[in-house]
Write an enzyme that holds these catalytic residues in place. Structure first.
Site, short mmCIF file in Angstrom:
data_model
loop_
_atom_site.label_atom_id
_atom_site.label_comp_id
_atom_site.label_asym_id
_atom_site.label_seq_id
_atom_site.Cartn_x
_atom_site.Cartn_y
_atom_site.Cartn_z
N GLU A 96 0.87 -1.19 0.00
CA GLU A 96 0.00 0.00 0.00
C GLU A 96 0.90 1.22 0.00
OE1 GLU A 96 -3.59 2.40 2.28
OE2 GLU A 96 -2.53 0.86 3.40
N ASP B 195 9.76 7.45 -0.28
CA ASP B 195 8.89 8.02 -1.30
C ASP B 195 8.64 6.97 -2.38
OD1 ASP B 195 8.03 9.52 -3.71
OD2 ASP B 195 8.37 11.23 -2.41
N ASP C 45 -3.17 11.83 -2.22
CA ASP C 45 -3.30 13.29 -2.28
C ASP C 45 -3.70 13.71 -3.70
OD1 ASP C 45 -2.40 13.60 0.42
OD2 ASP C 45 -0.37 13.17 -0.28
N LYS D 148 -3.73 21.26 -8.66
CA LYS D 148 -3.18 22.21 -9.65
C LYS D 148 -2.53 21.44 -10.80
CE LYS D 148 -2.53 25.98 -6.48
NZ LYS D 148 -1.73 26.47 -5.40
N ASP E 258 -12.42 9.56 -2.75
CA ASP E 258 -13.73 10.24 -2.83
C ASP E 258 -13.59 11.50 -3.68
OD1 ASP E 258 -12.13 11.71 -0.98
OD2 ASP E 258 -13.95 12.75 -0.33
N THR F 244 -10.43 2.59 4.93
CA THR F 244 -9.24 3.29 5.42
C THR F 244 -9.72 4.39 6.40
OG1 THR F 244 -9.15 5.14 3.87
CG2 THR F 244 -8.32 3.01 3.07
N GLU F 245 -8.76 5.06 7.05
CA GLU F 245 -9.13 6.17 7.93
C GLU F 245 -9.88 7.26 7.14
OE1 GLU F 245 -5.88 4.96 8.31
OE2 GLU F 245 -5.65 4.57 10.46
#
Ligand code: SAM
Length: 211
Positions: free
Chosen positions: A43, A95, A117, A121, A153, A191-192
């Site tokens: 993950e 990373d 994330d 932009k 979402d 997930t959280e």
């Protein structure tokens, strides 16, 4: 994700027996980390680790590696794992762009991207974890029949991914824009972020991509 600096978090992370401090040393030999040759699933951007810990609990026949770039976030997952001691779960604080240096071709069976994330932009599009550069990196570590499973979402990021993934030469095998109202909801591990956003009424999108 809101980041709070936790003093000493870096030392605590790298001192944990559940963190692979120099993961590139295991390249091509990750089976030895787990002591078996079971399939390995990762993950990327695992945050506090709720999803990957539950997956590891439900699937002892699979090995899991959680990847998170911020030590202060990873520390929460490590604390839970130090209590649970799941034998099929380890973490790395790196990373995701380093994946091809860490894993050999075909070493990974499945990649999970959960609530990545959105980087809204245009000039930050390359940082999105479903952008062509990252898809190429995933292709270089996944087995031929391996898949990428992505949940979000964020409607903008999902629309972008439905276009960027085929542009990178992948096939969208399945997708939904309302996961919690499909037959797949029963096996879904939240997930959280998924708990937070679905409780606000946001529909959850999911896609599965392969080559
Ligand atoms: N997956 C968790 C969830 O669904 O609750 C956390 C989602 S949070 C919005 C995204 C996480 O991905 C953050 O913890 C962030 O630090 C991590 N992340 C973002 N880009 C990453 C990258 N290139 N490599 C590793 N982790 C990354």
């Amino acid at each position: 994700m809101r980041l709070r600096h936790i003093p000493g978090s870096e030392d605590a992370v790298f001192a944990s027996p559940y963190v692979l401090a120099s993961p590139e040393q295991h390249r091509g030999r990750f089976g030895a980390v787990f002591g078996n040759e079971n399939p390995i699933e990762i993950e990327i951007g695992m945050g506090k680790g709720k999803f990957i810990m539950e997956q590891a609990r439900r699937h002892p026949e699979v090995n899991f590696l959680g990847i998170e770039r911020y030590p202060s976030v990873l520390l929460r997952a490590i604390k839970k794992q130090e209590q649970s001691r799941l034998p099929n779960l380890y973490f790395m604080c790196v990373d995701a762009k380093l994946l091809p240096e860490i894993f050999a071709q075909g070493e990974i069976s499945r990649i999970y991207l959960n609530f990545s994330d959105p980087w809204p932009k245009d000039r930050h599009a390359k940082r999105r974890l479903t952008s062509p550069g990252f898809m190429e990196a995933y292709g270089s570590v996944l087995k031929k029949e391996g898949t990428v499973e992505f949940k979000t979402d964020n409607q903008g990021l999902f629309a972008y991914s439905l276009a960027s993934i085929p542009e990178a030469g992948w096939r969208i095998q399945w997708y939904t824009k309302d996961l919690h109202h499909t037959d797949a909801a029963g096996d879904n591990v939240m997930t959280e972020y998924e708990e937070k956003f679905s409780s606000m009424g946001n529909p959850i999108c999911k896609l599965i991509a392969g080559r």
